[in-house]
Scaffold this active site. Structure first.
Site, PDB file in Angstrom:
ATOM      1  N   GLY A   1      32.297  75.848  29.967  1.00 54.41           N
ATOM      2  CA  GLY A   1      31.830  74.998  28.886  1.00 54.41           C
ATOM      3  C   GLY A   1      31.152  73.780  29.446  1.00 54.41           C
TER       4      GLY A   1
ATOM      5  N   HIS B   1      19.936  70.807  27.812  1.00 56.97           N
ATOM      6  CA  HIS B   1      18.917  69.982  28.441  1.00 56.97           C
ATOM      7  C   HIS B   1      18.257  69.158  27.345  1.00 56.97           C
ATOM      8  CE1 HIS B   1      16.430  69.916  32.373  1.00 56.97           C
ATOM      9  NE2 HIS B   1      17.629  69.447  32.571  1.00 56.97           N
TER      10      HIS B   1
ATOM     11  N   HIS C   1      27.662  63.369  33.059  1.00 55.74           N
ATOM     12  CA  HIS C   1      27.065  64.687  33.217  1.00 55.74           C
ATOM     13  C   HIS C   1      27.806  65.515  34.263  1.00 55.74           C
ATOM     14  CE1 HIS C   1      23.518  67.361  32.835  1.00 55.74           C
ATOM     15  NE2 HIS C   1      23.921  67.741  34.025  1.00 55.74           N
TER      16      HIS C   1
ATOM     17  N   ARG D   1      20.105  79.082  37.708  1.00 56.19           N
ATOM     18  CA  ARG D   1      20.645  78.728  39.031  1.00 56.19           C
ATOM     19  C   ARG D   1      22.167  78.576  38.987  1.00 56.19           C
ATOM     20  NH1 ARG D   1      16.477  75.366  38.861  1.00 56.19           N
ATOM     21  NH2 ARG D   1      17.783  73.516  38.726  1.00 56.19           N
ATOM     22  N   ASP D   2      22.709  78.254  37.811  1.00 59.93           N
ATOM     23  CA  ASP D   2      24.171  78.218  37.708  1.00 59.93           C
ATOM     24  C   ASP D   2      24.753  79.605  37.959  1.00 59.93           C
ATOM     25  OD1 ASP D   2      24.977  75.581  37.264  1.00 59.93           O
ATOM     26  OD2 ASP D   2      24.315  75.647  35.184  1.00 59.93           O
TER      27      ASP D   2
END
Lengths: 270, 798
Positions: free
Chosen positions: B584, B131, B63, B152-153
């Site tokens: 990406g 997710h 991840h 939040r990214d």
């Protein structure tokens, strides 16, 4: 001098930026003020002529839409708010702001509740869960009613604005509804171009199942106005869902509501 | 669970013991990785603490570091020489962007989201995340925190972008799956569908971010592994796009408290699901959008006053990744007992790893702390100094005075050994479906069936639950047309009210074609995303792409071979179209194993391509609904007999073998010329031909505009002599559009499109009749727009 608008913010307010743009386009000077700053008197409400409570999910709409902010305003800003109303200044609540105004009792107004001890405004109407039982975002036709409302004075009879809410079904006991009718406090009703005026507007034209198709009401003076649709989301023709296929004026239907408030303040308030 | 720190006895462990530790602690590390850690600590002559081992496992998780995309791949394809690929990401994605070399790419692949130029004052950031695993177990919470995480990214990119748009793409099992056929331990697709939509709705709406673009796809293979892609576009001032960390800067946590939720999310998502995964409730986080809204409100003020130097979000791996990444080039010292907790009783490693939501970490010069605290107090957000960045190049974590982590930053970030993986691919052989021309003379029923198939059917009941009007900028809505209910190709927003400068966001996704060839599926996804951009008035010249791969277990050579095919297409097609990737993500291990039967299911290889385009003048935007009777309907682009993986074959139970090819030598001039025709106001409406081909596209345009059509298949430009009406109606060849042109612009339009294959199919009519005549002149499809619309609207109505 430009009238000053206080756009009230708190945790979960989320239509403040476009409400800010709307008032600026209408010619006002604006401040986005967090309620903490009003409570701490860092900012004084009395310095403003117009109070706007924008849409959003104040405090997450926990318990019910708008309730926590309403309680906070009733208890922590009571004096300042009463003074503001006594000074004949203007208040507009949009969507979540309308829910707040209803829950403070500022709408439809104390005169409707003679049993009130006058100390505390009480709630006589509510905005309940939509009959569709879900959040819905869609454009609706609105029919402007005969009313003392400052914000809709001289406005065209048919408005087109978006709604986006889960708790927007205006409902009140029959006697309160009758009183609202009698006092001309119903400002906007959901309409449907083809229906007869005596018929109740069907879903989805009445998007939430509101009693008497009520989309917006004012107090008896017309200076406090609350509505579920979002006039700040239709400021230019590009906001219109069909601008690619219809001839439309450059200015959106919503802007007139803000202009009315600003012009009233210029003439009547300082 | 206690506050104690434990040591893992690894330096003298044998291989079996190493693997036992990896499995029992959900570390998702393989033997080679465990051995590398063992060697490192053997040299230090000590064992790692649980906090250290967990930190390494998070940092090295699929991840967090995408090791499959960086691994050495030995790829073999039947009849071809074996190829050695040194990293799919550098070879096919990053290289494409470098070669395309667009001057308007501000930051690619390095920050939490990609950044491109917008206007003189602002840039745009764009990121799409998945997710999937959390949404499989707990759809509402999984999807809500998915959107929360990607917001939040954007907020953690540069010094923080203001979120202005959400996009969501979901893949679910078939809504009519019988309960008896549900794999053990999985939720019914309808339940997942409802929960995911509600999760995205409640989070996005509360944040005040319009959700204005998306897609929902259905396939039985998504039943155990639903996919939830969440994307966010943000607006950021040009001078706030760079970040840095200086030794001495304070490490400040802002936002929600830390609890035991979401522990092991990063490593969990790097493993397959099975029928016991539903018991892993604690790996799913708990979302609180109002907390996140408060953080955005506070941080954007602090950003504009220049109070911090760097920012990142606490996503997978929690503080361990956030602080570890920010301090990679300096060093960091953290005191865990300072972390505000939701409740007592968390072990140090749990505090350090928790993926509790709505937390950001910022690097604050100590002189600015007081002013920052004032802002945060006014916005009612909890803010805590956890430690400071150092110049030691070590990650040092303390708990109540004792050292619980003391790791070399270089080992942590660069110590991961490169994987070597085998990949194979061989073409599938599916049964071919013959034309049905000899069986039927009428395709009306086929068109109803296609419109009603869940992938094509109207998603209005979902779209309306999202606030797509908030912020007042959305000018081409997800639903368009005379009744505001037609399917828009893309959404267009003007982030600065009053400015005509606009942003287009679109997506492309074609998992069905990967049953034929993942290369064609990936290529088609890119072509589709670009078609959607062009259809509303965008240009290839100003379009950037995002790639999100959702795949099965890449440790299995056939799954990895499919990934190689798709990655190759990503390079070939993006470079040919000149559209760079700016960001990406990948989500692998989307497989389900029934532990009693041993049955293994993988999802179809799924690549989502998201596209973003800057449009200089919103006045030029158009929609897909037909505008006026008497106007001409053209098809732009050539039709090939390409029905492999098509919806037409699907409704008749076939897959076929000839999925649509992307031919950029034809597609690029087609799109460029069409963009310019739209820019010159020669086109009244435009719709891309995708699922269901020309027939579905024409029907959607007609019923969205409220007018009928009279069309003729004879003038469709084709590759060869095609004698089959059904193939012309339903082929899904790429790079094709249907456009509406006013009769007085006929010549200008045709001249404008010189060298591009176009054909006039007929006209818009002032009736409700929808009629298509076949190659022999006979009517092959006859119905009304009301019937078509009803077929399209009914299936997913509620």
């Amino acid at each position: 001098m430009k009238p000053k608008v206080l756009i009230l913010r708190t945790a979960g307010t989320n239509c403040d930026a476009e409400t800010d743009v709307a008032f600026q386009l209408a010619g006002a000077e604006t401040d986005l003020v967090h309620i903490q700053n009003l409570i701490s008197t860092k900012t004084n409400l009395s310095d403003y002529q117009i109070l706007a409570i924008p849409g959003g999910f104040s405090y997450g709409d926990d318990i019910a839409a708008g309730i926590l902010l309403a309680v906070e305003m009733k208890h922590k800003l009571k004096k300042a708010l009463h003074q503001f109303v006594d000074d004949k200044k203007l208040i507009i609540g949009i969507c979540n702001g309308f829910q707040v105004l209803v829950r403070t009792g500022l709408l439809p107004g104390t005169e409707l509740n003679p049993q009130n001890d006058n100390e505390e405004t009480a709630q006589s109407t509510t905005l309940a869960m939509n009959t569709s039982a879900k959040f819905e975002c869609r454009w609706v036709e609105l029919v402007t009613q005969q009313s003392p409302c400052i914000f809709t004075k001289g406005i065209k009879q048919h408005l087109y604005l978006p709604v986006a809410h889960a708790e927007g079904r205006f409902t009140a006991p029959p006697n309160v509804l009758t009183e609202l009718e009698t006092n001309n406090q119903i400002v906007l009703r959901y309409g449907n171009g083809t229906k007869l005026s005596t018929e109740k507007t069907a879903y989805p034209h009445n998007p939430n199942g509101s009693d008497a198709d009520i989309a917006g009401i004012c107090d008896i003076t017309g200076r406090i106005f609350g509505l579920m649709p979002h006039p700040e989301r239709f400021l230019t023709k590009w906001n219109h869902p069909r601008w690619t296929r219809e001839e439309l004026p450059d200015e959106g239907d919503g802007l007139a509501i803000f202009k009315n408030a600003v012009n009233y303040a210029i003439t009547n308030l300082k | 669970m206690s506050n104690k720190v434990n040591e893992f006895q690894i330096i003298n462990a044998n291989d079996a013991e190493l693997m036992r530790i990896s499995q029992e602690e959900t570390l998702s590390l393989n033997l080679n990785e465990m051995q590398t850690i063992q060697d490192h600590f053997a040299k230090l002559q000590r064992n790692p603490t649980d906090v250290e081992l967990e930190t390494i496992a998070q940092t090295w998780s699929e991840h967090c570091v995408h090791k499959t995309f960086k691994s050495m791949i030995i790829y073999s394809e039947k009849g071809k020489e074996t190829e050695q690929i040194d990293g799919l990401f550098p070879t096919y994605i990053q290289r494409a962007t470098e070669e395309i070399d667009k001057p308007w790419c501000v930051s690619v692949f390095s920050d939490n989201a990609g950044i491109i130029e917008f206007d003189e004052t602002f840039n745009l950031v764009f990121k799409v995340e998945t997710h999937n695993h959390p949404s499989a177990i707990e759809p509402y919470g999984g999807a809500g925190t998915g959107i929360g995480g990607v917001i939040r990214d954007a907020l953690g990119t540069g010094l923080g972008a203001k979120p202005i748009l959400n996009t969501d793409v979901f893949c679910f099992g078939l809504p009519d799956t019988p309960y008896k056929k549900l794999p053990k331990g999985t939720l019914h697709p309808k339940r997942v569908f409802k929960g995911v939509v509600a999760g995205v709705r409640d989070y996005g709406n509360r944040m005040g971010i319009p959700t204005a673009n998306g897609a929902i796809l259905f396939d039985s293979r998504y039943t155990a592994n639903p996919l939830v892609f969440c994307g966010n576009v943000g607006l950021i001032p040009k001078d706030r796009c760079d970040k840095s960390v200086e030794p001495g800067d304070l490490i400040v946590a802002i936002g929600g408290r830390t609890g035991r939720d979401g522990i092991h999310g990063a490593t969990f998502s790097s493993a397959e699901l099975d029928d016991t995964s539903e018991n892993l409730g604690s790996v799913v986080q708990i979302g609180n959008p109002i907390m996140e809204k408060k953080i955005v409100d506070a941080l954007l003020q602090a950003r504009d006053r220049n109070l911090y130097r760097s920012i990142t979000d606490c996503g997978a791996g929690g503080f361990s990744s956030a602080v570890g990444e920010m301090g990679e080039d300096t060093g960091a010292e953290v005191h865990l007992e300072r972390v505000p907790l939701k409740y007592e009783g968390l072990a140090p490693w749990e505090i350090w790893l928790s993926e509790a939501q709505e937390r950001m970490v910022i690097a604050v010069p100590s002189d600015n702390l007081e002013e920052l605290m004032e802002i945060c107090e006014a916005e009612m957000v909890e803010t805590t100094v956890l430690g400071k960045f150092t110049d030691t190049h070590r990650l040092q974590v303390f708990y109540e005075g004792s050292v619980v982590v003391d790791l070399d930053m270089h080992f942590l970030h660069k110590g991961l050994p490169q994987h070597v993986k085998k990949a194979t691919w061989q073409p599938s052989q599916n049964k071919e479906m013959p034309s049905r021309d000899n069986k039927t003379e009428d395709y009306t029923e086929d068109l109803y069936k296609l419109l009603a198939s869940p992938n094509i059917a109207s998603k209005e009941s979902v779209i309306r639950q999202y606030d797509h009007e908030v912020q007042g900028g959305i000018v081409i809505k997800p639903l368009v047309g005379v009744k505001n209910d037609g399917p828009s190709d893309a959404c267009v927003t003007t982030p600065i009210i009053g400015s005509e400068k606009a942003v287009i966001v679109a997506n492309g996704i074609n998992p069905k074609y990967s049953d034929v060839d993942p290369y064609l599926s990936a290529a088609s996804a890119i072509d589709e995303a670009l078609r959607n951009i062009v259809a509303v008035g965008g240009t290839l010249e100003k379009t950037a792409l995002l790639d999100n791969f959702c795949w099965g277990n890449p440790d299995k050579p056939d799954r990895l071979g499919a990934l190689v095919r798709a990655a190759k297409a990503c390079y070939d097609i993006a470079t040919a179209y000149g559209t760079p990737y700016i960001s990406g993500k990948d989500s692998l291990y989307n497989e389900y194993r029934d532990t009693t039967t041993g049955e293994q299911r993988a999802i179809p290889s799924t690549l989502l391509i998201s596209a973003i385009c800057v449009m200089p003048d919103v006045c030029k935007a158009i929609t897909m609904d037909v505008k006026s009777p008497g106007n001409l309907i053209y098809v732009v682009g050539k039709t090939y007999v390409e029905l492999g993986g098509s919806h037409y074959f699907n409704i008749h139970g076939y897959i076929g073998n000839t999925a649509p090819v992307v031919r950029p030598s034809e597609g690029k001039p087609t799109m460029d010329k069409l963009s310019s025709a739209i820019d010159n106001s020669l086109v009244c409406s435009c719709h891309d031909c995708s699922e269901g081909g020309i027939a579905v596209a024409a029907a959607e345009m007609a019923f969205s505009g409220g007018y009928g059509m009279l069309l003729n298949l004879v003038n469709i430009p084709t590759s060869e002599e095609t004698t089959h009406d059904d193939f012309l109606l339903f082929s899904e060849s790429n790079s094709r559009f249907l456009v509406e042109v006013e009769p007085e612009n006929k010549d200008t339009f045709e001249k404008h499109m010189t060298d591009v294959p176009i054909g006039c199919l007929g006209t818009v009519t002032d009736t409700s009749d929808f009629i298509i005549n076949g190659l022999t002149g006979k009517t092959v499809l006859e119905t009304t727009i009301n019937k078509l619309k009803s077929a399209w609207q009914t299936p997913l109505h509620s």
